[in-house]
Write an enzyme that holds these catalytic residues in place. Structure first.
Site, PDB file in Angstrom:
ATOM      1  N   LYS A  37      14.735  -3.462   1.621  1.00  6.84           N
ATOM      2  CA  LYS A  37      13.691  -3.275  -0.226  1.00  6.84           C
ATOM      3  C   LYS A  37      13.395  -1.526   0.338  1.00  6.84           C
ATOM      4  O   LYS A  37      13.794  -1.159  -1.078  1.00  6.84           O
ATOM      5  CB  LYS A  37      12.314  -3.045   1.569  1.00  6.84           C
ATOM      6  N   VAL A  95       0.842  -1.299  -0.091  1.00  6.32           N
ATOM      7  CA  VAL A  95       0.285   0.075  -0.055  1.00  6.32           C
ATOM      8  C   VAL A  95       0.655   1.181   0.343  1.00  6.32           C
ATOM      9  O   VAL A  95       0.795   2.385  -0.628  1.00  6.32           O
ATOM     10  CB  VAL A  95      -0.924  -0.013   1.261  1.00  6.32           C
ATOM     11  N   CYS A 105      -6.096  -9.160   4.143  1.00  2.00           N
ATOM     12  CA  CYS A 105      -6.667  -8.744   4.493  1.00  2.00           C
ATOM     13  C   CYS A 105      -8.102  -8.979   4.701  1.00  2.00           C
ATOM     14  O   CYS A 105      -8.972  -8.201   6.297  1.00  2.00           O
ATOM     15  CB  CYS A 105      -6.575  -7.024   3.120  1.00  2.00           C
ATOM     16  N   PHE A 113     -17.576  -9.806  -8.058  1.00  2.00           N
ATOM     17  CA  PHE A 113     -17.118  -9.997  -7.002  1.00  2.00           C
ATOM     18  C   PHE A 113     -18.233 -11.587  -6.956  1.00  2.00           C
ATOM     19  O   PHE A 113     -19.073 -11.498  -5.772  1.00  2.00           O
ATOM     20  CB  PHE A 113     -17.274  -9.244  -5.918  1.00  2.00           C
ATOM     21  N   LEU A 117      -7.961  -0.134  -2.394  1.00  2.00           N
ATOM     22  CA  LEU A 117      -6.406  -0.429  -3.589  1.00  2.00           C
ATOM     23  C   LEU A 117      -7.032  -2.202  -3.605  1.00  2.00           C
ATOM     24  O   LEU A 117      -6.871  -2.837  -2.697  1.00  2.00           O
ATOM     25  CB  LEU A 117      -5.688  -0.537  -3.691  1.00  2.00           C
ATOM     26  N   ARG A 118      -6.635  -2.820  -4.368  1.00  5.65           N
ATOM     27  CA  ARG A 118      -6.796  -4.382  -4.576  1.00  5.65           C
ATOM     28  C   ARG A 118      -5.789  -4.581  -4.874  1.00  5.65           C
ATOM     29  O   ARG A 118      -4.357  -3.985  -6.303  1.00  5.65           O
ATOM     30  CB  ARG A 118      -7.416  -5.545  -5.634  1.00  5.65           C
ATOM     31  N   LYS A 165      -4.459 -14.357  -5.556  1.00  4.94           N
ATOM     32  CA  LYS A 165      -4.907 -14.158  -6.868  1.00  4.94           C
ATOM     33  C   LYS A 165      -4.082 -13.677  -7.187  1.00  4.94           C
ATOM     34  O   LYS A 165      -2.803 -13.823  -7.348  1.00  4.94           O
ATOM     35  CB  LYS A 165      -5.717 -12.918  -6.344  1.00  4.94           C
ATOM     36  N   ASN A 169     -14.870  -4.279   3.231  1.00  5.55           N
ATOM     37  CA  ASN A 169     -13.866  -5.392   3.739  1.00  5.55           C
ATOM     38  C   ASN A 169     -14.601  -6.635   3.677  1.00  5.55           C
ATOM     39  O   ASN A 169     -14.992  -7.529   3.095  1.00  5.55           O
ATOM     40  CB  ASN A 169     -12.656  -4.966   3.820  1.00  5.55           C
TER      41      ASN A 169
HETATM   42  P1  NAD Z   1       3.556  -4.885   3.951  1.00 12.06           P
HETATM   43  O1  NAD Z   1       3.575  -5.611   5.351  1.00 12.06           O
HETATM   44  O2  NAD Z   1       2.961  -5.139   2.504  1.00 12.06           O
HETATM   45  O3  NAD Z   1       4.073  -3.410   4.686  1.00 12.06           O
HETATM   46  C1  NAD Z   1       4.393  -2.842   5.452  1.00 12.06           C
HETATM   47  C2  NAD Z   1       5.347  -1.794   5.659  1.00 12.06           C
HETATM   48  O4  NAD Z   1       5.223  -1.318   6.879  1.00 12.06           O
HETATM   49  C3  NAD Z   1       6.736  -3.260   5.541  1.00 12.06           C
HETATM   50  O5  NAD Z   1       7.244  -2.771   4.455  1.00 12.06           O
HETATM   51  C4  NAD Z   1       7.286  -3.057   6.902  1.00 12.06           C
HETATM   52  O6  NAD Z   1       8.748  -2.958   7.245  1.00 12.06           O
HETATM   53  C5  NAD Z   1       6.699  -0.834   6.883  1.00 12.06           C
HETATM   54  N1  NAD Z   1       6.931  -0.581   8.672  1.00 12.06           N
HETATM   55  C6  NAD Z   1       6.557  -1.639   9.624  1.00 12.06           C
HETATM   56  N2  NAD Z   1       6.611  -0.847  10.476  1.00 12.06           N
HETATM   57  C7  NAD Z   1       7.191   0.567  10.335  1.00 12.06           C
HETATM   58  C8  NAD Z   1       7.829   1.533  11.211  1.00 12.06           C
HETATM   59  N3  NAD Z   1       7.068   2.182  12.198  1.00 12.06           N
HETATM   60  N4  NAD Z   1       8.228   2.478   9.681  1.00 12.06           N
HETATM   61  C9  NAD Z   1       8.038   2.507   8.746  1.00 12.06           C
HETATM   62  N5  NAD Z   1       7.924   1.319   8.178  1.00 12.06           N
HETATM   63  C10 NAD Z   1       7.784   0.710   8.539  1.00 12.06           C
HETATM   64  O7  NAD Z   1       1.609  -4.009   4.563  1.00 12.06           O
HETATM   65  P2  NAD Z   1       0.296  -3.816   3.558  1.00 12.06           P
HETATM   66  O8  NAD Z   1       0.350  -4.919   2.849  1.00 12.06           O
HETATM   67  O9  NAD Z   1       0.846  -2.854   2.538  1.00 12.06           O
HETATM   68  O10 NAD Z   1      -0.516  -3.169   4.279  1.00 12.06           O
HETATM   69  C11 NAD Z   1      -0.744  -1.970   4.764  1.00 12.06           C
HETATM   70  C12 NAD Z   1      -1.593  -1.699   5.457  1.00 12.06           C
HETATM   71  O11 NAD Z   1      -2.384  -1.018   4.660  1.00 12.06           O
HETATM   72  C13 NAD Z   1      -2.595  -2.762   6.249  1.00 12.06           C
HETATM   73  O12 NAD Z   1      -3.172  -2.362   7.340  1.00 12.06           O
HETATM   74  C14 NAD Z   1      -3.399  -3.682   5.317  1.00 12.06           C
HETATM   75  O13 NAD Z   1      -4.334  -3.705   5.919  1.00 12.06           O
HETATM   76  C15 NAD Z   1      -3.986  -2.063   3.988  1.00 12.06           C
HETATM   77  N6  NAD Z   1      -4.098  -2.608   3.369  1.00 12.06           N
HETATM   78  C16 NAD Z   1      -3.862  -3.377   2.584  1.00 12.06           C
HETATM   79  C17 NAD Z   1      -4.228  -3.508   1.219  1.00 12.06           C
HETATM   80  C18 NAD Z   1      -3.866  -4.563   0.051  1.00 12.06           C
HETATM   81  O14 NAD Z   1      -3.895  -4.576  -0.200  1.00 12.06           O
HETATM   82  N7  NAD Z   1      -2.233  -5.371   0.760  1.00 12.06           N
HETATM   83  C19 NAD Z   1      -4.942  -2.424   1.092  1.00 12.06           C
HETATM   84  C20 NAD Z   1      -5.595  -1.962   1.385  1.00 12.06           C
HETATM   85  C21 NAD Z   1      -5.439  -1.658   2.675  1.00 12.06           C
HETATM   86  C1  UGA Z   2      -9.389  -6.520  -0.841  1.00 11.82           C
HETATM   87  C2  UGA Z   2     -10.067  -5.477  -1.488  1.00 11.82           C
HETATM   88  O1  UGA Z   2     -10.972  -5.708  -2.706  1.00 11.82           O
HETATM   89  C3  UGA Z   2      -9.900  -4.258  -1.024  1.00 11.82           C
HETATM   90  O2  UGA Z   2     -10.748  -3.489  -1.871  1.00 11.82           O
HETATM   91  C4  UGA Z   2      -9.066  -3.885  -0.202  1.00 11.82           C
HETATM   92  O3  UGA Z   2      -8.706  -2.642  -0.638  1.00 11.82           O
HETATM   93  C5  UGA Z   2      -8.384  -5.055   0.139  1.00 11.82           C
HETATM   94  O4  UGA Z   2      -9.035  -6.265   0.094  1.00 11.82           O
HETATM   95  C6  UGA Z   2      -7.402  -4.466   1.787  1.00 11.82           C
HETATM   96  O5  UGA Z   2      -7.987  -3.689   2.421  1.00 11.82           O
HETATM   97  O6  UGA Z   2      -6.965  -5.064   1.623  1.00 11.82           O
HETATM   98  P1  UGA Z   2      -7.394  -7.945  -2.282  1.00 11.82           P
HETATM   99  O7  UGA Z   2      -7.775  -8.874  -1.002  1.00 11.82           O
HETATM  100  O8  UGA Z   2      -6.069  -7.353  -2.260  1.00 11.82           O
HETATM  101  O9  UGA Z   2      -8.157  -7.050  -2.077  1.00 11.82           O
HETATM  102  O10 UGA Z   2      -7.722  -8.867  -3.203  1.00 11.82           O
HETATM  103  P2  UGA Z   2      -9.358  -9.031  -3.818  1.00 11.82           P
HETATM  104  O11 UGA Z   2      -9.030  -9.156  -5.283  1.00 11.82           O
HETATM  105  O12 UGA Z   2     -10.388  -8.302  -3.537  1.00 11.82           O
HETATM  106  O13 UGA Z   2      -9.591 -10.506  -3.839  1.00 11.82           O
HETATM  107  C7  UGA Z   2      -9.242 -11.203  -2.250  1.00 11.82           C
HETATM  108  C8  UGA Z   2      -9.604 -12.756  -2.599  1.00 11.82           C
HETATM  109  O14 UGA Z   2     -11.037 -12.529  -2.994  1.00 11.82           O
HETATM  110  C9  UGA Z   2      -8.630 -13.208  -3.550  1.00 11.82           C
HETATM  111  O15 UGA Z   2      -8.513 -14.444  -2.655  1.00 11.82           O
HETATM  112  C10 UGA Z   2      -9.896 -13.543  -5.082  1.00 11.82           C
HETATM  113  O16 UGA Z   2      -8.359 -14.972  -5.741  1.00 11.82           O
HETATM  114  C11 UGA Z   2     -11.109 -13.596  -4.069  1.00 11.82           C
HETATM  115  N1  UGA Z   2     -12.563 -13.292  -5.119  1.00 11.82           N
HETATM  116  C12 UGA Z   2     -12.341 -12.216  -5.260  1.00 11.82           C
HETATM  117  C13 UGA Z   2     -12.590 -13.971  -5.010  1.00 11.82           C
HETATM  118  O17 UGA Z   2     -13.041 -15.624  -4.806  1.00 11.82           O
HETATM  119  N2  UGA Z   2     -13.621 -13.985  -6.279  1.00 11.82           N
HETATM  120  C14 UGA Z   2     -14.253 -12.738  -6.660  1.00 11.82           C
HETATM  121  O18 UGA Z   2     -15.497 -13.071  -7.710  1.00 11.82           O
HETATM  122  C15 UGA Z   2     -13.528 -11.817  -6.437  1.00 11.82           C
END
Ligand code: NAD
Ligand code: UGA
Length: 455
Positions: A55, A31, A283, A272, A173-174, A344, A231
């Site tokens: 990283k 993110v 997530c 979906f 975002l996904r 995914k 979510n």
């Molecule tokens: P991630 O594990 O990929 O990244 C988190 C990063 O934070 C890591 O690189 C880690 O080293 C760094 N970090 C940890 N502690 C730190 C600190 N004190 N200072 C600086 N950096 C530090 O996680 P992510 O998937 O990017 O998710 C981050 C957040 O966003 C979560 O709360 C998640 O729920 C939310 N989110 C994720 C998605 C997704 O699709 N991955 C989508 C929407 C929201």
């Molecule tokens: C999901 C949400 O879609 C995002 O809006 C949100 O920001 C994110 O979580 C988050 O908070 O992290 P993500 O987990 O990245 O995004 O991916 P998705 O595309 O939502 O898929 C989630 C899971 O559902 C995967 O395992 C995917 O294969 C499955 N899926 C999705 C299905 O089985 N069927 C579908 O029709 C869609």
């Protein structure tokens, strides 16, 4: 009144001249890196920082340490325009920025609650380095009430109230389509409790707002709640359709026609609605658990969401169950080809991937595994070094007793079934993503199981 003008005039000028506030992103993961690159693309001078030196070194060498389509191009463009930089010097990044986004992980604690230790350490860092008014904005998914807790934590650390505002700006975002989702969002949500902070957030997103992206401005706790509700709703929709698919399996009804037909109802929508091996990812599972936990603290049972998680836990066992039936329960010593390890398509992320459940079940029953994923082999190899990782689908299939497709990577749709049949010892397959055409499979005399299309 004079004081208000003093605050608002510079912001009004900023707005008129299309100047963007400088931004720092604490946490450069999936993110944080996408947010940083996209905010820079939108005209904000952005510093991405992280405690993970490896990283940051990778980003600084032009290596993108995650698989996310379109991100590399956006980053190199923004870096070339001097709008984006990467650093481990978080103190300096905070000092240089007017809006500090927090995008660190909020993983699941054992009791299901969200682990806020990374958020806490970011806040401590901000408290120690605040050198002027800043907007402190949570991009991470944080439990309802976290914004207020951040406010109090900063005040307790001696930071003056006029030096900051706390904002919630959840991310939707996904993975796999992160850049597109960020730049063409369905909506932007901002939880904010001061006009000054609202103006600055509007400036950060000025270009998207000007393009007509709906903007929802609300208070902190509503904003935090919106993210969890979105979510949890999506996770529930998936568990619902997976359960219907299982009924189709048993009754002989066709899930593809069924989802097409119900999806034509605008209230349901076709999105979906694809059945699969259960949802994974970092997530949905953790956010559903966290919402259940929050419900407990408010004495409001989250029964729907609890059930969605229970259904999903069962669904993750379905690929194994289908394979077991096709192999007459004879798994010991069999070689199984698995195509798809990521949770995914279009990502290298394996967190809570249904493939993990399948691999564990197969290993427990003494099967050998040949696996292939276009992007996630390396990540899965850290978890399961004992299985064989291949560099193509056909290499994985070679001399295997059966095939299981686990991830919806588009290339699996293009598999040449004549070649698949010639490489497998027996023409047996489970397609958990309904990518292959059942009529063609029948024509090639495969014994197979799809999702929701009869046993
Ligand atoms: P991630 O594990 O990929 O990244 C988190 C990063 O934070 C890591 O690189 C880690 O080293 C760094 N970090 C940890 N502690 C730190 C600190 N004190 N200072 C600086 N950096 C530090 O996680 P992510 O998937 O990017 O998710 C981050 C957040 O966003 C979560 O709360 C998640 O729920 C939310 N989110 C994720 C998605 C997704 O699709 N991955 C989508 C929407 C929201
Ligand atoms: C999901 C949400 O879609 C995002 O809006 C949100 O920001 C994110 O979580 C988050 O908070 O992290 P993500 O987990 O990245 O995004 O991916 P998705 O595309 O939502 O898929 C989630 C899971 O559902 C995967 O395992 C995917 O294969 C499955 N899926 C999705 C299905 O089985 N069927 C579908 O029709 C869609």
């Amino acid at each position: 009144m004079k004081k208000l003008l003093f605050f608002l005039l510079p912001l009004y000028l900023l707005y008129c001249f299309d100047l963007h506030p400088s931004t720092a992103i604490i946490g450069t993961g999936y993110v944080g890196s996408t947010t940083g690159a996209c905010l820079a693309y939108l005209g904000n001078k952005t510093i991405c920082c992280d405690v993970d030196e490896q990283k940051i070194n990778a980003w600084n060498q032009g290596i993108v340490p995650i698989y996310e389509p379109g991100l590399a191009e956006l980053v190199s463009q923004a870096v070339a325009h001097n709008n984006l930089s990467f650093t481990t010097d978080i103190e300096q990044a905070i000092k240089e920025s007017e809006v500090v986004f927090i995008a660190v992980g909020t993983p699941m604690n054992e009791d299901g609650s969200a682990n806020l230790s990374y958020i806490e350490s970011a806040i401590k860092m901000i408290a120690a380095n605040i050198n002027g008014y800043k907007v402190i904005c949570t991009k991470s998914t944080v439990p309802i009430g976290t914004g207020n807790w951040i406010k109090q934590t900063l005040l307790d650390a001696g930071v003056k109230a006029e030096l900051f505002d706390v904002v919630s700006n959840p991310e939707f975002l996904r993975e796999g389509s992160a850049v597109k989702d960020f730049l063409q969002p369905d909506r932007i949500v901002i939880g904010v409790e001061s006009e000054r902070a609202e103006m600055m957030m509007r400036q950060v997103y000025a270009k998207l707002i000007a393009q007509g992206v709906p903007l929802v401005v609300t208070n902190l706790i509503t904003s935090e709640s919106i993210k969890y509700a979105a979510n949890a709703f999506l996770a529930t929709k998936l568990s619902f359709i997976n359960e219907i698919a299982n009924l189709c399996d048993a009754s002989g009804a066709d899930i593809t026609t069924l989802t097409y037909a119900i999806g034509l109802d605008k209230r349901i929508s076709p999105h979906f609605l694809k059945p699969g091996p259960g949802f994974g990812g970092s997530c949905f599972p953790k956010d559903c658990e966290a919402l259940i936990h929050t419900g407990k603290t408010y004495h409001v049972p989250m029964m729907m969401i609890e059930t969605a998680l229970k259904v999903n836990a069962e669904q993750k066992k379905k690929p194994f169950e289908k394979l077991r039936l096709l192999l007459n329960d004879e798994l010991e010593g069999k070689t199984i080809a698995i195509l798809g390890l990521a949770f995914k398509d279009n990502t290298d992320d394996i967190r809570y991937s249904p493939s993990i459940t399948l691999i564990e079940q197969l290993l427990e029953r003494g099967a050998c595994i040949r696996a292939y994923d276009p992007a996630a082999n390396a990540n899965m190899a850290r978890l399961f070094p004992q299985i064989i990782y291949c560099s193509s689908s056909y290499e994985a299939l070679s001399r295997a007793d059966a095939l299981v497709i686990m991830t919806e990577w588009p290339e699996f749709k293009e598999l040449d079934l004549v070649q698949v049949k010639s490489l497998l010892k027996e023409p047996i397959l489970v397609d958990t993503r309904n990518m292959l055409n059942p009529d063609v499979l029948k024509r090639h005399n495969f014994r197979f199981s799809l999702m929701g299309q009869g046993k």
